[in-house]
Design a protein around this motif. Structure first.
Motif, PDB file in Angstrom:
ATOM      1  N   ALA A 263       7.842  -0.176   2.452  1.00 47.82           N
ATOM      2  CA  ALA A 263       7.140   0.679   3.408  1.00 47.82           C
ATOM      3  C   ALA A 263       5.787   0.085   3.789  1.00 47.82           C
ATOM      4  O   ALA A 263       5.373   0.130   4.956  1.00 47.82           O
ATOM      5  CB  ALA A 263       6.959   2.076   2.820  1.00 47.82           C
ATOM      6  N   ALA A 264       5.090  -0.477   2.798  1.00 50.72           N
ATOM      7  CA  ALA A 264       3.800  -1.109   3.076  1.00 50.72           C
ATOM      8  C   ALA A 264       3.960  -2.279   4.041  1.00 50.72           C
ATOM      9  O   ALA A 264       3.113  -2.495   4.923  1.00 50.72           O
ATOM     10  CB  ALA A 264       3.158  -1.566   1.779  1.00 50.72           C
ATOM     11  N   LYS A 265       5.045  -3.019   3.924  1.00 50.81           N
ATOM     12  CA  LYS A 265       5.306  -4.137   4.833  1.00 50.81           C
ATOM     13  C   LYS A 265       5.579  -3.649   6.256  1.00 50.81           C
ATOM     14  O   LYS A 265       5.404  -4.410   7.216  1.00 50.81           O
ATOM     15  CB  LYS A 265       6.485  -4.963   4.328  1.00 50.81           C
ATOM     16  N   GLU A 266       6.025  -2.383   6.370  1.00 49.03           N
ATOM     17  CA  GLU A 266       6.275  -1.801   7.695  1.00 49.03           C
ATOM     18  C   GLU A 266       5.031  -1.147   8.283  1.00 49.03           C
ATOM     19  O   GLU A 266       5.095  -0.549   9.358  1.00 49.03           O
ATOM     20  CB  GLU A 266       7.402  -0.767   7.597  1.00 49.03           C
TER      21      GLU A 266
ATOM     22  N   ARG B 229       2.614  -2.911  -9.546  1.00 50.94           N
ATOM     23  CA  ARG B 229       1.320  -3.407  -9.059  1.00 50.94           C
ATOM     24  C   ARG B 229       1.328  -4.930  -8.958  1.00 50.94           C
ATOM     25  O   ARG B 229       0.788  -5.501  -8.000  1.00 50.94           O
ATOM     26  CB  ARG B 229       0.205  -2.936  -9.989  1.00 50.94           C
ATOM     27  N   TYR B 230       1.948  -5.563  -9.938  1.00 52.60           N
ATOM     28  CA  TYR B 230       2.058  -7.026  -9.890  1.00 52.60           C
ATOM     29  C   TYR B 230       2.891  -7.464  -8.691  1.00 52.60           C
ATOM     30  O   TYR B 230       2.524  -8.405  -7.972  1.00 52.60           O
ATOM     31  CB  TYR B 230       2.675  -7.537 -11.189  1.00 52.60           C
ATOM     32  N   ARG B 231       4.014  -6.781  -8.459  1.00 49.73           N
ATOM     33  CA  ARG B 231       4.884  -7.139  -7.335  1.00 49.73           C
ATOM     34  C   ARG B 231       4.161  -6.943  -6.004  1.00 49.73           C
ATOM     35  O   ARG B 231       4.291  -7.768  -5.086  1.00 49.73           O
ATOM     36  CB  ARG B 231       6.153  -6.296  -7.345  1.00 49.73           C
ATOM     37  N   ALA B 232       3.388  -5.865  -5.891  1.00 54.48           N
ATOM     38  CA  ALA B 232       2.640  -5.615  -4.658  1.00 54.48           C
ATOM     39  C   ALA B 232       1.616  -6.720  -4.421  1.00 54.48           C
ATOM     40  O   ALA B 232       1.442  -7.185  -3.282  1.00 54.48           O
ATOM     41  CB  ALA B 232       1.958  -4.253  -4.736  1.00 54.48           C
ATOM     42  N   TRP B 233       0.956  -7.130  -5.500  1.00 49.79           N
ATOM     43  CA  TRP B 233      -0.001  -8.238  -5.382  1.00 49.79           C
ATOM     44  C   TRP B 233       0.702  -9.530  -4.980  1.00 49.79           C
ATOM     45  O   TRP B 233       0.231 -10.263  -4.109  1.00 49.79           O
ATOM     46  CB  TRP B 233      -0.721  -8.414  -6.715  1.00 49.79           C
ATOM     47  N   ARG B 234       1.843  -9.785  -5.579  1.00 40.51           N
ATOM     48  CA  ARG B 234       2.592 -11.005  -5.267  1.00 40.51           C
ATOM     49  C   ARG B 234       3.077 -11.011  -3.822  1.00 40.51           C
ATOM     50  O   ARG B 234       3.132 -12.060  -3.175  1.00 40.51           O
ATOM     51  CB  ARG B 234       3.785 -11.125  -6.214  1.00 40.51           C
ATOM     52  N   GLU B 235       3.418  -9.823  -3.288  1.00 42.14           N
ATOM     53  CA  GLU B 235       3.898  -9.712  -1.911  1.00 42.14           C
ATOM     54  C   GLU B 235       2.755  -9.593  -0.907  1.00 42.14           C
ATOM     55  O   GLU B 235       2.981  -9.552   0.298  1.00 42.14           O
ATOM     56  CB  GLU B 235       4.831  -8.500  -1.776  1.00 42.14           C
ATOM     57  N   GLY B 236       1.516  -9.502  -1.406  1.00 38.67           N
ATOM     58  CA  GLY B 236       0.365  -9.461  -0.522  1.00 38.67           C
ATOM     59  C   GLY B 236       0.105  -8.109   0.124  1.00 38.67           C
ATOM     60  O   GLY B 236      -0.587  -8.041   1.149  1.00 38.67           O
TER      61      GLY B 236
ATOM     62  N   SER C   9      -2.325  -1.727   0.559  1.00 31.65           N
ATOM     63  CA  SER C   9      -1.653  -0.569   1.159  1.00 31.65           C
ATOM     64  C   SER C   9      -0.521  -0.020   0.299  1.00 31.65           C
ATOM     65  O   SER C   9       0.136   0.947   0.696  1.00 31.65           O
ATOM     66  CB  SER C   9      -1.091  -0.944   2.540  1.00 31.65           C
ATOM     67  N   ALA C  10      -0.282  -0.605  -0.857  1.00 29.98           N
ATOM     68  CA  ALA C  10       0.748  -0.121  -1.784  1.00 29.98           C
ATOM     69  C   ALA C  10       0.090   0.165  -3.127  1.00 29.98           C
ATOM     70  O   ALA C  10      -0.344  -0.744  -3.825  1.00 29.98           O
ATOM     71  CB  ALA C  10       1.862  -1.155  -1.943  1.00 29.98           C
TER      72      ALA C  10
END
Length: 227
Positions: free
Chosen positions: A112-115, A133-140, A144-145
């Motif tokens: 959703a954050a990517k959208e 949280r780690y995955r959100a950081w890794r995905e940049g 927003s997530a």
């Protein structure tokens, strides 16, 4: 005739000499002592490894087991790629903040954050929250997530326009009542895997376990706004 004198022998001296020349039966050989010490060291090491492993297993398993001891269990089952695609499809042309109730490893929130959504996930398992949280950081998309450790029944969802839930049948009726009381009239609720028992969906997409149901707040309130 010469008589050669010999020093008198103490009977105890001869006995002592014999005893000194014979290894003592009470003192084990050095090799046996070394083997015993080695076995003792291995025993201590093995006990430490087993003990440490049990502590680690307890620490990891407790957050997973604890929800199961509650009145309603919300297990962690990762969303499939198709489920995520179906959820995103239901969010087309939508605006406002999004919340994923029981966010697991963060897949829906990150998608959703990517959208372009400001997305929040609530999850009871702290290990999954930290991993999300780690995955959100890794995905940049860490800005927003966001992810929080919390029980869904203790959270108020009135500030969210889009709600996603991977629920279980035992909780859906109770969650209906909670969301009816808290959500704004323009909110949309997206249920994955299991539908709500009393609401009529505005849209349905997908098949089998990938089925997604979308409900609009005005519809499940009968079109009259807040009760």
């Amino acid at each position: 005739m010469f008589h050669k004198s010999f020093p008198a022998l103490n009977p105890g001296t001869h006995l002592a000499t014999l005893e000194e020349g014979r290894p003592s039966e009470c003192v084990p050989p050095a090799s046996l002592e070394a083997n015993s010490l080695k076995k003792s060291s291995w025993g201590v090491l093995f006990t430490g490894i087993v003990g440490g492993t049990l502590v680690a297993v307890y620490a990891v398993a407790t957050p997973f087991v604890t929800p199961a001891l509650r009145r309603i269990c919300l297990p962690f089952v990762p969303a499939t790629t198709k489920q995520i695609e179906n959820v995103v499809k239901m969010l087309e042309c939508r605006r406002g903040a999004l919340v994923d109730i029981g966010s697991g490893d963060g897949r829906i929130v990150i998608a959703a954050a990517k959208e372009g959504f400001t997305a929040v996930g609530y999850e009871l398992n702290p290990w999954l929250v930290w991993y999300s949280r780690y995955r959100a950081w890794r995905e940049g998309v860490q800005a927003s997530a966001r992810f929080y450790i919390s029980d869904l029944w203790k959270v108020t969802f009135s500030q969210y326009s889009n709600v996603v839930i991977f629920g279980v049948p035992q909780m859906m009726a109770q969650l209906e009542k909670k969301l009816e009381l808290e959500l704004q009239d323009d909110a949309r609720v997206i249920a994955c895997r299991f539908p709500f028992p009393h609401w009529t969906p505005a849209q349905v997409t997908g098949e089998g376990i990938d089925t997604v149901w979308a409900y609009d707040a005005r519809s499940f309130r009968g079109g009259d706004g807040r009760p």
